[in-house]
Design an enzyme around this catalytic site. Sequence first.
Site, mmCIF file in Angstrom:
data_model
loop_
_atom_site.group_PDB
_atom_site.id
_atom_site.type_symbol
_atom_site.label_atom_id
_atom_site.label_comp_id
_atom_site.label_asym_id
_atom_site.label_seq_id
_atom_site.Cartn_x
_atom_site.Cartn_y
_atom_site.Cartn_z
ATOM 1 N N TYR A 1 36.746 59.797 37.646
ATOM 2 C CA TYR A 1 36.927 58.496 38.302
ATOM 3 C C TYR A 1 35.584 57.743 38.376
ATOM 4 C CZ TYR A 1 39.647 55.254 41.162
ATOM 5 O OH TYR A 1 40.309 54.149 41.635
ATOM 6 N N LYS B 1 35.314 51.749 44.603
ATOM 7 C CA LYS B 1 36.314 51.870 45.689
ATOM 8 C C LYS B 1 35.623 52.126 47.032
ATOM 9 C CE LYS B 1 40.240 51.240 43.544
ATOM 10 N NZ LYS B 1 40.775 49.868 43.566
HETATM 11 N N1 LIG Z 1 47.420 53.621 39.485
HETATM 12 C C1 LIG Z 1 46.798 54.414 40.356
HETATM 13 O O1 LIG Z 1 46.816 55.648 40.218
HETATM 14 C C2 LIG Z 1 46.075 53.830 41.546
HETATM 15 C C3 LIG Z 1 45.805 54.650 42.654
HETATM 16 C C4 LIG Z 1 45.127 54.092 43.737
HETATM 17 C C5 LIG Z 1 44.748 52.775 43.723
HETATM 18 N N2 LIG Z 1 45.033 52.007 42.620
HETATM 19 C C6 LIG Z 1 44.620 50.590 42.644
HETATM 20 O O2 LIG Z 1 45.756 49.760 42.608
HETATM 21 C C7 LIG Z 1 45.344 48.472 42.133
HETATM 22 C C8 LIG Z 1 46.330 48.000 41.071
HETATM 23 O O3 LIG Z 1 46.187 48.821 39.906
HETATM 24 P P1 LIG Z 1 47.419 49.407 39.082
HETATM 25 O O4 LIG Z 1 47.230 50.868 38.986
HETATM 26 O O5 LIG Z 1 48.682 48.853 39.581
HETATM 27 O O6 LIG Z 1 47.117 48.899 37.598
HETATM 28 P P2 LIG Z 1 47.437 47.505 36.855
HETATM 29 O O7 LIG Z 1 46.681 47.596 35.573
HETATM 30 O O8 LIG Z 1 48.886 47.270 36.769
HETATM 31 O O9 LIG Z 1 46.783 46.408 37.800
HETATM 32 C C9 LIG Z 1 45.410 46.062 37.771
HETATM 33 C C10 LIG Z 1 45.366 44.558 37.805
HETATM 34 O O10 LIG Z 1 44.008 44.095 37.873
HETATM 35 C C11 LIG Z 1 44.004 42.844 37.202
HETATM 36 N N3 LIG Z 1 42.677 42.389 36.852
HETATM 37 C C12 LIG Z 1 41.746 42.993 36.064
HETATM 38 N N4 LIG Z 1 40.697 42.160 35.891
HETATM 39 C C13 LIG Z 1 40.967 41.021 36.587
HETATM 40 C C14 LIG Z 1 40.270 39.787 36.762
HETATM 41 N N5 LIG Z 1 39.073 39.556 36.212
HETATM 42 N N6 LIG Z 1 40.856 38.841 37.543
HETATM 43 C C15 LIG Z 1 42.062 39.042 38.121
HETATM 44 N N7 LIG Z 1 42.761 40.181 37.972
HETATM 45 C C16 LIG Z 1 42.213 41.157 37.206
HETATM 46 C C17 LIG Z 1 44.846 43.138 35.949
HETATM 47 O O11 LIG Z 1 45.262 41.949 35.322
HETATM 48 C C18 LIG Z 1 45.989 43.916 36.551
HETATM 49 O O12 LIG Z 1 47.047 43.052 36.912
HETATM 50 C C19 LIG Z 1 43.909 48.622 41.661
HETATM 51 O O13 LIG Z 1 43.036 48.232 42.689
HETATM 52 C C20 LIG Z 1 43.815 50.129 41.453
HETATM 53 O O14 LIG Z 1 42.488 50.607 41.489
HETATM 54 C C21 LIG Z 1 45.690 52.493 41.545
#
Ligand SMILES: NC(=O)c1ccc[n+]([C@@H]2O[C@H](COP(=O)([O-])OP(=O)(O)OC[C@H]3O[C@@H](n4cnc5c(N)ncnc54)[C@H](O)[C@@H]3O)[C@@H](O)[C@H]2O)c1
Length: 256
Positions: A158, A165
Amino acid sequence: MSISLEGKTYVIMGVANKRSIAWGIARSLDQSGARLIFTYAGERFEKSVRDLVATLDGNHDIILPCDVTNDESVENCFSTIKEQVGTIDGLAHCIAFAKTEELAGNFSDTSRDGFLLAQNISSYSLTIIARHAKPLMSEGGSIIALTYIGGERVMPNYNVMGVAKASLEMSVRYLAADLGRQGIRVNAISSGPIRTLSSKGVSDFNSILHEIEEKAPLHRNTTPEEVGDTAVFLFSNMSRGITGETIHVDSGYHIL
Ligand SMILES: NC(=O)c1ccc[n+]([C@@H]2O[C@H](COP(=O)([O-])OP(=O)(O)OC[C@H]3O[C@@H](n4cnc5c(N)ncnc54)[C@H](O)[C@@H]3O)[C@@H](O)[C@H]2O)c1
């Protein structure tokens, strides 16, 4: 049965496709009767977001670009929202990015560019968004950011995103202290790992999912619906005493 958020308006930032955690939040909020405004990162996501939004029960017709690396884009996005709806009741920040090559191997190999990029998109973005959203929350509001256990503890691969984060979680606390007087609450949901476009970039992600099934108290992986329902709670009046908090929705993995 969902908590009712009828008459409330929330901005959902970060739907990329149907696997996005932001989409899980959108579905739960749609079921609660809320009005939703969607923002997407850039042109390549627009069609996918519009097609998905058309499948929801409610009529959510404001769908805007917002690239969080660009001050003008964030400003334009929130001034358009102000023009079109006046006030909002909250927003979900579901945005993160790091270079794939920085999500594997040695943390000590992290480049300056890669470090700053991850901080910019995944952490600083919450602060600039909160600043522009604040005047629209004149009657109070609730801001939610998404984080992961890798911001509290070292998790395999990570790396640079874990540091981003940690910075995001601390920003949640500083923003909560800053905005509390205006009745704006700021909290984070620490989600268990979920297979999405972003998590695909983390090297050996399948082993992480497997470890949760094997070891977490609930012995199953987290779903976007579980995160979505927690977001409904954090947006609702039921959570009115909670701010600056990180709620783990991770089958209990964080207690191990
Ligand atoms: N998937 C997991 O395992 C997990 C676990 C914990 C937390 N998260 C967090 O959840 C959140 C959503 O991620 P996800 O897993 O749904 O993936 P995802 O790829 O579907 O979403 C990430 C989003 O970030 C957006 N993004 C990236 N660069 C950007 C920019 N310059 N301007 C505006 N938007 C931008 C992307 O367009 C995308 O919609 C993130 O903060 C991620 O770190 C994910």
